[in-house]
Design a protein around this motif. Structure first.
Motif, PDB file in Angstrom:
ATOM      1  N   ASP A 187       0.880  -1.166   0.000  1.00 26.78           N
ATOM      2  CA  ASP A 187       0.000   0.000   0.000  1.00 26.78           C
ATOM      3  C   ASP A 187       0.918   1.216   0.000  1.00 26.78           C
ATOM      4  O   ASP A 187       1.382   1.653   1.049  1.00 26.78           O
ATOM      5  CB  ASP A 187      -0.908  -0.005   1.224  1.00 26.78           C
ATOM      6  N   ASP A 188       1.202   1.742  -1.189  1.00 30.01           N
ATOM      7  CA  ASP A 188       2.274   2.728  -1.327  1.00 30.01           C
ATOM      8  C   ASP A 188       1.801   4.019  -1.971  1.00 30.01           C
ATOM      9  O   ASP A 188       1.039   4.000  -2.930  1.00 30.01           O
ATOM     10  CB  ASP A 188       3.414   2.151  -2.170  1.00 30.01           C
ATOM     11  N   SER A 189       2.287   5.155  -1.442  1.00 28.73           N
ATOM     12  CA  SER A 189       2.118   6.442  -2.109  1.00 28.73           C
ATOM     13  C   SER A 189       3.444   7.193  -2.219  1.00 28.73           C
ATOM     14  O   SER A 189       3.465   8.323  -2.686  1.00 28.73           O
ATOM     15  CB  SER A 189       1.088   7.303  -1.360  1.00 28.73           C
ATOM     16  N   LEU A 190       4.562   6.574  -1.801  1.00 29.13           N
ATOM     17  CA  LEU A 190       5.865   7.226  -1.941  1.00 29.13           C
ATOM     18  C   LEU A 190       6.262   7.368  -3.408  1.00 29.13           C
ATOM     19  O   LEU A 190       6.846   8.385  -3.803  1.00 29.13           O
ATOM     20  CB  LEU A 190       6.940   6.440  -1.188  1.00 29.13           C
ATOM     21  N   LEU A 191       5.961   6.357  -4.216  1.00 23.97           N
ATOM     22  CA  LEU A 191       6.300   6.439  -5.637  1.00 23.97           C
ATOM     23  C   LEU A 191       5.534   7.573  -6.311  1.00 23.97           C
ATOM     24  O   LEU A 191       6.113   8.358  -7.072  1.00 23.97           O
ATOM     25  CB  LEU A 191       5.999   5.106  -6.330  1.00 23.97           C
ATOM     26  N   LYS A 192       4.261   7.705  -6.018  1.00 26.73           N
ATOM     27  CA  LYS A 192       3.462   8.784  -6.603  1.00 26.73           C
ATOM     28  C   LYS A 192       3.972  10.139  -6.129  1.00 26.73           C
ATOM     29  O   LYS A 192       4.066  11.098  -6.910  1.00 26.73           O
ATOM     30  CB  LYS A 192       1.999   8.607  -6.246  1.00 26.73           C
ATOM     31  N   ALA A 193       4.335  10.239  -4.843  1.00 28.83           N
ATOM     32  CA  ALA A 193       4.858  11.492  -4.317  1.00 28.83           C
ATOM     33  C   ALA A 193       6.172  11.873  -4.983  1.00 28.83           C
ATOM     34  O   ALA A 193       6.506  13.060  -5.091  1.00 28.83           O
ATOM     35  CB  ALA A 193       5.046  11.382  -2.801  1.00 28.83           C
ATOM     36  N   ALA A 194       6.924  10.863  -5.437  1.00 26.89           N
ATOM     37  CA  ALA A 194       8.189  11.114  -6.129  1.00 26.89           C
ATOM     38  C   ALA A 194       7.999  11.377  -7.614  1.00 26.89           C
ATOM     39  O   ALA A 194       8.971  11.631  -8.332  1.00 26.89           O
ATOM     40  CB  ALA A 194       9.135   9.933  -5.934  1.00 26.89           C
ATOM     41  N   GLY A 195       6.741  11.291  -8.108  1.00 24.34           N
ATOM     42  CA  GLY A 195       6.449  11.629  -9.493  1.00 24.34           C
ATOM     43  C   GLY A 195       6.255  10.455 -10.419  1.00 24.34           C
ATOM     44  O   GLY A 195       6.309  10.619 -11.646  1.00 24.34           O
ATOM     45  N   PHE A 196       5.970   9.258  -9.874  1.00 21.80           N
ATOM     46  CA  PHE A 196       5.839   8.067 -10.709  1.00 21.80           C
ATOM     47  C   PHE A 196       4.476   7.419 -10.510  1.00 21.80           C
ATOM     48  O   PHE A 196       4.044   7.180  -9.379  1.00 21.80           O
ATOM     49  CB  PHE A 196       6.929   7.046 -10.380  1.00 21.80           C
ATOM     50  N   GLU A 197       3.817   7.144 -11.614  1.00 25.83           N
ATOM     51  CA  GLU A 197       2.567   6.386 -11.621  1.00 25.83           C
ATOM     52  C   GLU A 197       2.886   4.988 -12.138  1.00 25.83           C
ATOM     53  O   GLU A 197       3.166   4.805 -13.323  1.00 25.83           O
ATOM     54  CB  GLU A 197       1.529   7.066 -12.505  1.00 25.83           C
ATOM     55  N   VAL A 198       2.886   4.014 -11.266  1.00 26.00           N
ATOM     56  CA  VAL A 198       3.160   2.641 -11.683  1.00 26.00           C
ATOM     57  C   VAL A 198       1.878   1.831 -11.556  1.00 26.00           C
ATOM     58  O   VAL A 198       1.006   2.143 -10.738  1.00 26.00           O
ATOM     59  CB  VAL A 198       4.287   2.002 -10.841  1.00 26.00           C
TER      60      VAL A 198
END
Length: 233
Positions: A187-198
């Motif tokens: 359950d992650d939102s660090l990638l989105k906060a860093a600018g990545f939609e995976v």
């Protein structure tokens, strides 16, 4: 600085090279494998960090860290990583690293272990809503030595911006002892906060009990010719 990285979990995703390139410092480019650039979500426990091979440094020596990284390459082939964020639970270490241009974030970071093979990390940022929670079950009876696993983990240095220059900071350690793992929670939102939609699960899931590493002296990268800079925007 010597330090141990223990109970490491590696979660990588494919990303477009252009998106990766926009996040890199001058002088490095995305390191491509199987036609893709890569972003990773990695958790580990920092232990016994100290200057040289001496005693651990108080207030800096042990903490949990979860980072978002992309994979970089110099024109001469030197490979590294570029850290986009590094969440850590030790304020003194965060302040020292930020002074050197490394994008640490002071967060509540927890490591959990369930039985002999379950390993998980949780991040709650003190400001903002980004965070993560992920866990794996490691298959310690098997070794992960395929080409992708080696590509994603055999990174003996980092590229970083500092005061308008790009630096390469080497680190030396033995090869990671790697085991395949099964993702049991994400359950992650660090990638989105860093600018990545995976989308979907990570391309692979890896666990390592860890390595002991030593950082070397930084070097400044030569800036590429002006015509290459203009071509790259």
């Amino acid at each position: 600085m010597d330090q141990s990285w223990e109970d490491a979990v590696f979660l990588p995703w494919r990303i477009l090279a252009d998106i990766c390139a926009a996040r890199l410092p001058v002088g490095v480019e995305p390191d491509i494998y199987d036609g893709s650039a890569w972003v990773g979500l990695i958790g580990f426990r920092m232990r016994n960090a100290g200057l040289g091979s001496g005693r651990p440094a108080p207030h800096f020596d042990s903490f949990n860290e979860i980072n978002v990284r992309v994979y970089s390459r110099e024109r001469d082939g030197t490979r590294g990583v570029v850290f986009l964020t590094l969440d850590a639970s030790r304020l003194a270490a965060v302040l020292a690293a930020r002074a050197a241009g490394i994008p640490y974030v002071w967060s509540r970071c927890r490591y959990s272990q369930e039985g002999p093979v379950g390993h998980g990390y949780t991040v709650q940022r003190r400001r903002g809503t980004a965070g993560t929670s992920f866990a794996v079950a490691a298959d310690t009876e098997r070794i992960a030595d395929d080409a992708l696993s080696v590509f994603l983990t055999a990174r003996f240095g980092l590229h970083s911006r500092f005061r308008g220059e790009t630096y390469y900071i080497p680190n030396a350690h033995t090869s990671w002892p790697l085991h395949p793992a099964q993702l049991t929670e994400l359950d992650d939102s660090l990638l989105k906060a860093a600018g990545f939609e995976v989308e979907g699960p990570p391309e692979s899931v890896l666990y390592s009990p860890g390595v002991r590493t030593q950082f070397g002296r930084p070097r400044v990268l030569e800036k590429p010719p002006a015509h290459l800079l203009s071509q790259n925007g």
